[in-house]
Enzyme design. Sequence first.
Site, short mmCIF file in Angstrom:
data_model
loop_
_atom_site.label_atom_id
_atom_site.label_comp_id
_atom_site.label_asym_id
_atom_site.label_seq_id
_atom_site.Cartn_x
_atom_site.Cartn_y
_atom_site.Cartn_z
N TYR A 32 -21.08 40.97 2.63
CA TYR A 32 -21.56 41.15 4.09
C TYR A 32 -21.68 42.65 4.24
CZ TYR A 32 -17.44 38.76 5.84
OH TYR A 32 -16.26 37.19 5.73
N GLU A 77 -10.69 40.85 16.31
CA GLU A 77 -12.06 40.69 17.62
C GLU A 77 -11.44 39.47 18.25
OE1 GLU A 77 -14.44 38.83 13.99
OE2 GLU A 77 -14.20 41.13 13.51
#
Length: 182
Positions: A32, A77
């Site tokens: 990431y 999200e």
Amino acid sequence: MTQHNDLTRKFKTLDDFLGTHFIYTYDNGWGYEWYAKNDHTVDYRIHGGMVAGRWVKDQPAHINMLTEGIYKVAWTEPTGTDVALDFVPNELKLNGTIFFPNWVEEHPEITVCFQNEHIDLMEEAREKYATYPKLVVPEFATITYMAKAGQDNDEVIAKAPYAGMTDDIREGKFYDENYLQL
Ligand SMILES: C=Cc1ccc(O)cc1
């Protein structure tokens, strides 16, 4: 001001953390890239793992310093995925927990995009498919890059991830001295 990968940098305050750009790899191999854009916003790119290729800008998040040099970040999200990250940058590590709704585990490819251009699709999918059982992924990660990009820098996360991108960034081939893309 020259910006570069400085793994020896020491963090004390919340301000030290804000504006920092990180690359890290979770112990499960997932790679990431993540940017503390300001005190309530994060950007990221995913380079490896179940949803490699996904990238997101301007995700609202809660960002707090728990004690000197230790930071907690949490957000939810449009996909319904929830994330909680605890950064210990002075030890080049963090602990992240990702709570994926069932549909992301079943159809990860739907989320692999520049999400900002497909919010409707994320909201449609989260209504259409199952939320439960959730997939909880709790992992430690090792930080391999950190640099001060400054707050609200829209060039930090501004294009899709590609193979070799994190190497280019770590080798100083991606941003100029003002932390703009080369
Ligand atoms: C799902 C997003 C996400 C972003 C950064 C991270 O370390 C884990 C998950």
